[in-house]
Write an enzyme that holds these catalytic residues in place. Structure first.
Site, PDB file in Angstrom:
ATOM      1  N   HIS A 235       0.833  -1.208   0.000  1.00 52.01           N
ATOM      2  CA  HIS A 235       0.000   0.000   0.000  1.00 52.01           C
ATOM      3  C   HIS A 235       0.871   1.263   0.000  1.00 52.01           C
ATOM      4  O   HIS A 235       0.655   2.181  -0.802  1.00 52.01           O
ATOM      5  CB  HIS A 235      -0.880  -0.067   1.255  1.00 52.01           C
ATOM      6  CG  HIS A 235      -1.714   1.140   1.548  1.00 52.01           C
ATOM      7  ND1 HIS A 235      -3.086   1.140   1.414  1.00 52.01           N
ATOM      8  CD2 HIS A 235      -1.392   2.372   2.008  1.00 52.01           C
ATOM      9  CE1 HIS A 235      -3.560   2.334   1.771  1.00 52.01           C
ATOM     10  NE2 HIS A 235      -2.559   3.098   2.144  1.00 52.01           N
ATOM     11  N   GLU A 236       1.876   1.298   0.864  1.00 50.27           N
ATOM     12  CA  GLU A 236       2.713   2.502   0.956  1.00 50.27           C
ATOM     13  C   GLU A 236       3.549   2.694  -0.303  1.00 50.27           C
ATOM     14  O   GLU A 236       3.795   3.822  -0.723  1.00 50.27           O
ATOM     15  CB  GLU A 236       3.614   2.438   2.195  1.00 50.27           C
ATOM     16  CG  GLU A 236       2.883   2.361   3.532  1.00 50.27           C
ATOM     17  CD  GLU A 236       1.906   3.498   3.787  1.00 50.27           C
ATOM     18  OE1 GLU A 236       2.053   4.575   3.169  1.00 50.27           O
ATOM     19  OE2 GLU A 236       0.973   3.298   4.578  1.00 50.27           O
ATOM     20  N   HIS A 239       1.547   4.542  -2.701  1.00 51.47           N
ATOM     21  CA  HIS A 239       1.633   6.001  -2.511  1.00 51.47           C
ATOM     22  C   HIS A 239       2.935   6.542  -3.097  1.00 51.47           C
ATOM     23  O   HIS A 239       2.951   7.586  -3.745  1.00 51.47           O
ATOM     24  CB  HIS A 239       1.613   6.357  -1.020  1.00 51.47           C
ATOM     25  CG  HIS A 239       0.272   6.221  -0.363  1.00 51.47           C
ATOM     26  ND1 HIS A 239      -0.886   6.761  -0.877  1.00 51.47           N
ATOM     27  CD2 HIS A 239      -0.095   5.624   0.817  1.00 51.47           C
ATOM     28  CE1 HIS A 239      -1.899   6.499  -0.055  1.00 51.47           C
ATOM     29  NE2 HIS A 239      -1.444   5.807   0.970  1.00 51.47           N
ATOM     30  N   HIS A 245      -5.334   7.082  -1.929  1.00 48.69           N
ATOM     31  CA  HIS A 245      -6.303   6.122  -1.402  1.00 48.69           C
ATOM     32  C   HIS A 245      -7.457   5.999  -2.392  1.00 48.69           C
ATOM     33  O   HIS A 245      -7.785   6.956  -3.095  1.00 48.69           O
ATOM     34  CB  HIS A 245      -6.822   6.583  -0.035  1.00 48.69           C
ATOM     35  CG  HIS A 245      -5.783   6.475   1.032  1.00 48.69           C
ATOM     36  ND1 HIS A 245      -5.592   7.419   2.006  1.00 48.69           N
ATOM     37  CD2 HIS A 245      -4.854   5.504   1.269  1.00 48.69           C
ATOM     38  CE1 HIS A 245      -4.607   7.048   2.797  1.00 48.69           C
ATOM     39  NE2 HIS A 245      -4.136   5.894   2.371  1.00 48.69           N
ATOM     40  N   THR A 263     -11.379   2.660 -10.845  1.00 52.36           N
ATOM     41  CA  THR A 263     -11.744   2.355  -9.450  1.00 52.36           C
ATOM     42  C   THR A 263     -13.017   3.149  -9.159  1.00 52.36           C
ATOM     43  O   THR A 263     -13.089   4.338  -9.491  1.00 52.36           O
ATOM     44  CB  THR A 263     -10.643   2.791  -8.462  1.00 52.36           C
ATOM     45  OG1 THR A 263     -10.376   4.184  -8.629  1.00 52.36           O
ATOM     46  CG2 THR A 263      -9.368   2.017  -8.683  1.00 52.36           C
ATOM     47  N   GLN A 266     -15.867   6.071  -3.907  1.00 50.92           N
ATOM     48  CA  GLN A 266     -16.065   5.409  -2.613  1.00 50.92           C
ATOM     49  C   GLN A 266     -16.025   6.503  -1.561  1.00 50.92           C
ATOM     50  O   GLN A 266     -15.221   7.431  -1.672  1.00 50.92           O
ATOM     51  CB  GLN A 266     -14.923   4.403  -2.417  1.00 50.92           C
ATOM     52  CG  GLN A 266     -15.114   3.419  -1.295  1.00 50.92           C
ATOM     53  CD  GLN A 266     -14.032   2.325  -1.325  1.00 50.92           C
ATOM     54  OE1 GLN A 266     -13.862   1.634  -2.320  1.00 50.92           O
ATOM     55  NE2 GLN A 266     -13.313   2.183  -0.227  1.00 50.92           N
ATOM     56  N   ASP A 296      -5.118  -7.380   5.603  1.00 52.21           N
ATOM     57  CA  ASP A 296      -4.216  -7.887   4.561  1.00 52.21           C
ATOM     58  C   ASP A 296      -4.823  -9.030   3.752  1.00 52.21           C
ATOM     59  O   ASP A 296      -4.682  -9.081   2.533  1.00 52.21           O
ATOM     60  CB  ASP A 296      -2.893  -8.372   5.194  1.00 52.21           C
ATOM     61  CG  ASP A 296      -1.917  -7.208   5.411  1.00 52.21           C
ATOM     62  OD1 ASP A 296      -2.332  -6.044   5.254  1.00 52.21           O
ATOM     63  OD2 ASP A 296      -0.749  -7.484   5.765  1.00 52.21           O
TER      64      ASP A 296
HETATM   65 ZN   LIG Z   1      -2.406   5.045   2.625  1.00 55.16          ZN
END
Ligand SMILES: [Zn+2]
Length: 418
Positions: A235-236, A239, A245, A263, A266, A296
């Site tokens: 996830h990081e 970024h 996000h 996507t 949301q 996870d």
């Molecule tokens: Zn994040």
């Protein structure tokens, strides 16, 4: 989608995210630290977004071709206070393996992806390797280890409002050039957040990378469920390669999202393992996306649109990584001529002058002998291995100078012939 709104919310959303008990990711942590009212960061982000959308537009105009897999050199800086924070090489390697599987769509939990989203799950064609060559050209295992006096160093500020973990002098560890390496600092956050990262253009170079708590780094049994499959790091890194996000920056609204077309909108993050379908903003939520906050075991995919943003980052603000030799082979640099690499003996000499060259290459070297008047009385070109001795019996006793020339390097030694 409203891009302007997104940039402003990105930098003013600390309070908003905090109300979600954002255990998974502290993206706002670092962006709020550097970004609040920071015109320079907002300008940089706007420029990067302009580049990104243009790059993607041009890219989509061409047929998608088979790409070579891109390999990103990684250095992991373990900065530890408690012994258990000094995680093993094995734990580090398990994280690299897990992130590689996630980025190559080889993750074991693809079955978690609802049918509705299956077609959107793609192979990002990016892999990660622990660096084999350090910034000085020396061999490395891609791991540095630093013991620190500070607890929870990953979220600890020094006087002057600098985060300690990024700085040798503050008890942390200086990163390697972020142009050539993805720096991952593994240090205790005290449990909140689990990790944070720099989106391109939001941090000074010495803080540019990814920071992860050791309890959620890797997939060994030392890691903490439900974040024990390495997806905080996946996830990081998302970024780091310019992904937002999945819900954008602001929660509880459907006005802006992550600037990715495939996507769905949301209205905020998900936690735990939601049951499909879960919907907001008029569509089903993609809670299995790595850029959500689900546990996870329930995160399983990036989309094509996210892939294009990451590739754009690699062709723009992160392009230095494409030409890094961080996972390459060591090329020995020629040892330079200096007083230690050139030995001559005995001195004074009567018959035979011995020469010992400690040079690890075969570049020809010019050796000349000058008398005290500056006249050259002997010279020869040799490779370092050839040079062994010079017969000086024909020389008139006196002072001489032996000069060695290798490329543009030169050194002279004084001898006395008896
Ligand atoms: Zn994040």
């Amino acid at each position: 989608m409203n891009k302007l709104l997104l940039f402003f919310t990105l930098f003013f959303c600390t309070q908003l995210n905090a109300q979600f008990l954002d255990e998974h990711c502290g993206q706002s942590y670092i962006s709020s630290f550097h970004g609040s009212n920071n015109e320079e960061v907002i300008t940089q982000r706007n420029e990067i977004e302009k580049f990104t959308s243009e790059w993607i537009q041009n890219y989509q105009a061409q047929p998608i071709q088979q790409r070579e897999v891109i390999t990103i050199p990684v250095v992991v800086h373990v900065v530890w206070n408690e012994a258990e924070e000094n995680i093993s090489d094995l734990q580090i390697e398990s994280q690299i393996d897990a992130t590689n599987a996630d980025f190559r769509k080889l993750n074991a939990n693809l079955s978690k992806i609802p049918d509705e989203f299956l077609d959107h799950a793609v192979d990002i064609e990016i892999e990660f390797c622990l660096a084999t060559v350090d910034p000085f050209g020396n061999a490395t295992n891609g791991i540095t280890r630093t013991q620190t006096d500070f607890q929870n160093i990953a979220t600890l500020y020094a006087p002057g409002n600098e985060l300690r973990i990024f700085n040798d002098d503050l008890g942390g560890k200086n990163g390697w050039s972020p142009e050539k390496y993805l720096n991952i600092w593994v240090g205790s956050t005290g449990g909140f957040p689990l990790g944070y990262a720099c989106m391109p253009g939001t941090c000074p170079s010495w803080e540019d990378g990814v920071i992860i708590d050791p309890l959620v780094f890797g997939t060994t049994c030392n890691t903490k469920a439900p974040f024990n499959l390495g997806r905080t790091t996946t996830h990081e890194i998302g970024h780091f390669f310019n992904l937002y996000h999945i819900w954008g920056s602001a929660s509880d609204e459907c006005q802006e999202d992550d600037l990715v077309d495939d996507t769905p909108f949301q209205n905020g993050p998900h936690f735990g393992c939601p049951i499909y379908p879960t919907s907001s903003c008029g569509s089903n939520d993609m809670f299995v996306n790595y850029m959500d906050y689900s546990d996870d075991e329930c995160l399983a995919m990036f989309t094509e649109g996210q892939k294009l943003r990451m590739l754009a980052a690699l062709n723009g603000p992160r392009s230095g990584l494409l030409t890094s030799n961080g996972c390459g082979l060591i090329t020995p640099s020629p040892r330079s001529l200096n007083n230690n690499s050139v030995l001559i003996f005995p001195n004074p000499v009567i018959n035979c002058l011995h020469i010992d060259l400690d040079l690890d290459n075969q570049t020809p070297i010019l050796i000349s002998l000058y008398n005290a008047m500056g006249q050259r009385v002997l010279s020869s070109v040799n490779t370092p291995d050839d040079v062994r001795s010079v017969d000086v019996t024909s020389l008139v006793p006196g002072v001489y100078f032996v000069n060695f020339e290798l490329g543009n390097q030169s050194i002279t030694k004084r001898i006395v012939v008896e």
